[in-house]
Design a protein around this motif. Structure first.
Motif, mmCIF file in Angstrom:
data_model
loop_
_atom_site.group_PDB
_atom_site.id
_atom_site.type_symbol
_atom_site.label_atom_id
_atom_site.label_comp_id
_atom_site.label_asym_id
_atom_site.label_seq_id
_atom_site.Cartn_x
_atom_site.Cartn_y
_atom_site.Cartn_z
ATOM 1 N N ILE A 34 57.988 71.169 52.519
ATOM 2 C CA ILE A 34 56.871 70.086 52.403
ATOM 3 C C ILE A 34 55.927 70.687 51.256
ATOM 4 C CG2 ILE A 34 55.290 68.472 53.519
ATOM 5 C CD1 ILE A 34 57.164 68.618 56.001
ATOM 6 N N ILE A 35 55.334 69.830 50.423
ATOM 7 C CA ILE A 35 54.334 70.310 49.802
ATOM 8 C C ILE A 35 53.240 68.833 49.558
ATOM 9 C CG2 ILE A 35 55.670 71.895 48.423
ATOM 10 C CD1 ILE A 35 55.832 69.821 46.245
ATOM 11 N N GLY A 36 52.062 69.371 49.090
ATOM 12 C CA GLY A 36 51.214 68.440 48.972
ATOM 13 C C GLY A 36 49.633 68.971 48.926
ATOM 14 N N ALA A 37 48.811 68.286 48.512
ATOM 15 C CA ALA A 37 47.383 68.831 48.723
ATOM 16 C C ALA A 37 47.027 69.010 50.005
ATOM 17 C CB ALA A 37 46.423 67.742 47.840
ATOM 18 N N SER A 38 45.737 69.626 50.058
ATOM 19 C CA SER A 38 45.336 69.794 51.385
ATOM 20 C C SER A 38 44.917 68.506 52.083
ATOM 21 C CB SER A 38 43.839 70.890 51.102
ATOM 22 O OG SER A 38 44.124 71.966 50.576
ATOM 23 N N GLY A 39 45.340 68.562 53.177
ATOM 24 C CA GLY A 39 44.956 67.182 53.910
ATOM 25 C C GLY A 39 45.936 66.272 53.711
ATOM 26 N N SER A 40 46.934 66.587 53.128
ATOM 27 C CA SER A 40 48.157 65.387 52.848
ATOM 28 C C SER A 40 49.033 65.196 54.051
ATOM 29 C CB SER A 40 49.020 65.992 51.712
ATOM 30 O OG SER A 40 49.563 67.102 51.846
ATOM 31 N N GLY A 41 48.987 66.104 55.066
ATOM 32 C CA GLY A 41 49.830 65.740 56.245
ATOM 33 C C GLY A 41 50.840 66.902 56.606
ATOM 34 N N LYS A 42 50.735 67.957 55.657
ATOM 35 C CA LYS A 42 52.057 68.958 55.646
ATOM 36 C C LYS A 42 52.051 69.600 56.941
ATOM 37 C CE LYS A 42 50.542 71.674 52.332
ATOM 38 N NZ LYS A 42 49.317 70.980 52.080
ATOM 39 N N SER A 43 50.943 70.441 57.423
ATOM 40 C CA SER A 43 50.896 70.999 58.682
ATOM 41 C C SER A 43 51.093 70.083 59.916
ATOM 42 C CB SER A 43 49.701 71.717 58.858
ATOM 43 O OG SER A 43 49.618 72.834 58.029
ATOM 44 N N THR A 44 50.668 68.877 59.903
ATOM 45 C CA THR A 44 50.797 67.742 60.972
ATOM 46 C C THR A 44 52.154 67.674 61.397
ATOM 47 O OG1 THR A 44 48.725 66.956 60.464
ATOM 48 C CG2 THR A 44 50.313 65.542 61.814
ATOM 49 N N ILE A 45 53.042 67.399 60.333
ATOM 50 C CA ILE A 45 54.578 67.316 60.533
ATOM 51 C C ILE A 45 55.082 68.438 61.229
ATOM 52 C CG2 ILE A 45 56.678 67.113 58.983
ATOM 53 C CD1 ILE A 45 55.268 65.311 57.277
ATOM 54 N N LEU A 46 54.947 69.660 60.780
ATOM 55 C CA LEU A 46 55.325 70.817 61.479
ATOM 56 C C LEU A 46 54.668 70.847 62.912
ATOM 57 C CD1 LEU A 46 55.674 74.400 59.962
ATOM 58 C CD2 LEU A 46 54.347 74.176 62.089
ATOM 59 N N LYS A 47 53.455 70.753 63.176
ATOM 60 C CA LYS A 47 53.080 70.753 64.606
ATOM 61 C C LYS A 47 53.637 69.618 65.375
ATOM 62 C CE LYS A 47 48.382 72.358 63.060
ATOM 63 N NZ LYS A 47 46.976 72.235 63.034
ATOM 64 N N LEU A 48 54.186 68.444 64.568
ATOM 65 C CA LEU A 48 54.852 67.446 65.718
ATOM 66 C C LEU A 48 56.190 67.953 65.944
ATOM 67 C CD1 LEU A 48 53.830 64.337 63.424
ATOM 68 C CD2 LEU A 48 53.210 64.616 65.956
ATOM 69 N N LEU A 49 56.747 68.705 65.205
ATOM 70 C CA LEU A 49 58.216 69.207 65.364
ATOM 71 C C LEU A 49 58.021 70.379 66.348
ATOM 72 C CD1 LEU A 49 61.201 69.066 64.806
ATOM 73 C CD2 LEU A 49 60.715 70.596 62.828
ATOM 74 N N ALA A 50 56.981 71.264 66.246
ATOM 75 C CA ALA A 50 56.977 72.249 67.222
ATOM 76 C C ALA A 50 56.418 71.723 68.736
ATOM 77 C CB ALA A 50 55.749 73.248 66.566
ATOM 78 N N GLY A 51 55.894 70.823 68.724
ATOM 79 C CA GLY A 51 55.350 70.185 70.108
ATOM 80 C C GLY A 51 53.981 70.523 70.181
ATOM 81 N N PHE A 52 53.410 70.812 69.167
ATOM 82 C CA PHE A 52 51.863 71.126 69.474
ATOM 83 C C PHE A 52 51.079 69.665 69.356
ATOM 84 C CE2 PHE A 52 52.799 75.105 66.702
ATOM 85 C CZ PHE A 52 53.229 75.737 68.003
ATOM 86 N N LEU A 53 51.592 68.862 68.681
ATOM 87 C CA LEU A 53 51.190 67.422 68.688
ATOM 88 C C LEU A 53 52.311 66.643 69.167
ATOM 89 C CD1 LEU A 53 49.249 67.288 65.385
ATOM 90 C CD2 LEU A 53 48.261 67.455 67.544
ATOM 91 N N LYS A 54 52.073 65.474 69.780
ATOM 92 C CA LYS A 54 52.719 64.638 70.432
ATOM 93 C C LYS A 54 52.631 63.065 69.543
ATOM 94 C CE LYS A 54 53.027 66.248 74.893
ATOM 95 N NZ LYS A 54 54.327 66.861 74.830
#
Length: 346
Positions: A34-54
């Motif tokens: 997953i690529i994109g500029a800062s703030g595009s949502g890349k890390s949020t997608i990972l955190k959702l899969l990891a379970g750090f966010l619901k």
């Protein structure tokens, strides 16, 4: 084993930012970047899969099972972070074995498994060393071994190479790919480095403002980007506003170009896209009668080792090219098949 996002949305409390309507699937043995500029949502997608966010809406599925309400430790996902997060007081085998320790595996068994993983990442003789004795690249290998030691259902890589220098990044991305292929594990890579994504991913996702702009193979994103923003983010680009001026002709600020106009009607607004390496240098007289030939002068000449990246000042603007030629350049030719027409920018 598959990892899947089924129309997942998440908004950070009190803000308008997050990710929206994410639909992705990562198959067994597949590496998705997953690529994109800062703030595009890349890390949020990972955190959702990891379970750090619901997720607010939609489902996260691992091998077909909805894990949206599961704790991170119940998801059996290996995670490698940007800072590696190694325990400085533990020996290397103990760092790698830590996920087995918290799962109640006996010391002898977890040590044996950790030693095996050290061998898989090329550090079999360093079991008794401590993290402070390692280089950045070696620490990254330990973090990767720790993420894989408990045979996870998926591997999540969060900017794993950003702390390394350029030469070591090249070596370590090959190492990640080797270990990932050997494990045959579904892998999600979040990175700001588009070259890294193109070089090792099976599929690449481009994000903008929390939404997926394009999904495709590295070749698809590079050669047939969905719009000008993807073209500009992934590699170097010539991007000009244009309009269809006839069958097989488009008018741009640098001049008229012959190309496939895809049946578009005269007057249709487009963005004209050409990769710099597809622009051909001219070192002698320029044939001005050819609509894709332009005389000009070099306004910028950047030496990059294997290639030069040159900006040619022509009558209507500038054309960027990349070439291995070392001599003087008097003009450029843009081949018919090098030109792509993208939607007009707003």
């Amino acid at each position: 084993m598959t990892l899947r996002y089924d129309q997942v949305s998440y908004r950070y409390p009190g803000t308008s930012t997050g990710v929206f309507d994410i639909a992705l699937e990562i198959g067994r043995g597949e590496l998705l970047a997953i690529i994109g500029a800062s703030g595009s949502g890349k890390s949020t997608i990972l955190k959702l899969l990891a379970g750090f966010l619901k997720p607010d809406t939609g489902r996260i599925l691992i091998d077909g099972k909805d894990v949206g309400a599961s704790l991170p430790e119940a998801r059996r996902l290996g995670v490698v972070f940007q800072n590696y997060a190694l325990f400085p007081h533990m020996r290397l085998w103990e760092n790698i074995a830590y996920p087995l320790k918290v799962r109640g595996i006996a010391k002898q068994a977890r040590r044996a498994r950790a030693i095996e993983m050290l061998g898989r990442v090329g550090m079999g003789k360093r079991a008794e060393d401590y993290p402070a004795e390692l280089s950045g690249g070696q620490q990254q290998r330990i973090a990767l071994a720790r993420a894989l030691v408990f045979e996870p259902q998926g591997l999540l890589l969060d900017e794993p190479l950003s702390a390394l220098d350029a030469g070591l990044r090249l070596e370590m991305r090959d190492e990640i790919l080797r270990v990932q292929r050997q494990a045959g594990i579904a892998t999600l890579l979040v990175t700001h480095d588009q070259e890294e994504a193109l070089s090792i991913a099976d599929k690449v996702v481009m994000m903008r403002d929390g939404r997926i702009v394009q999904i495709g193979t590295p070749r698809e994103l590079y050669e047939t980007p969905a719009d000008a923003s993807v073209a500009a983010f992934v590699g170097q680009s010539n991007l000009w506003p244009g309009s269809i001026s006839g069958d097989g002709m488009v008018t741009t600020p640098v001049g008229a170009l012959a190309c496939d106009t895809q049946g578009k009607s005269i007057g249709t607004k487009v963005t004209v896209f050409v990769r710099p390496e597809r622009v051909e240098p001219i070192t002698g007289p320029v044939d001005a009668s050819n609509p894709c030939c332009f005389a000009g002068s070099m306004s910028a000449d950047r030496y990059l080792g294997p290639v030069r990246r040159i900006d040619m000042a022509v009558a209507g603007g500038a054309i960027r090219l990349e070439t291995h030629l070392r001599g003087s350049i008097t003009g450029v030719t843009i081949p018919h098949d090098a030109i792509r027409l993208l939607p007009p920018t707003s």
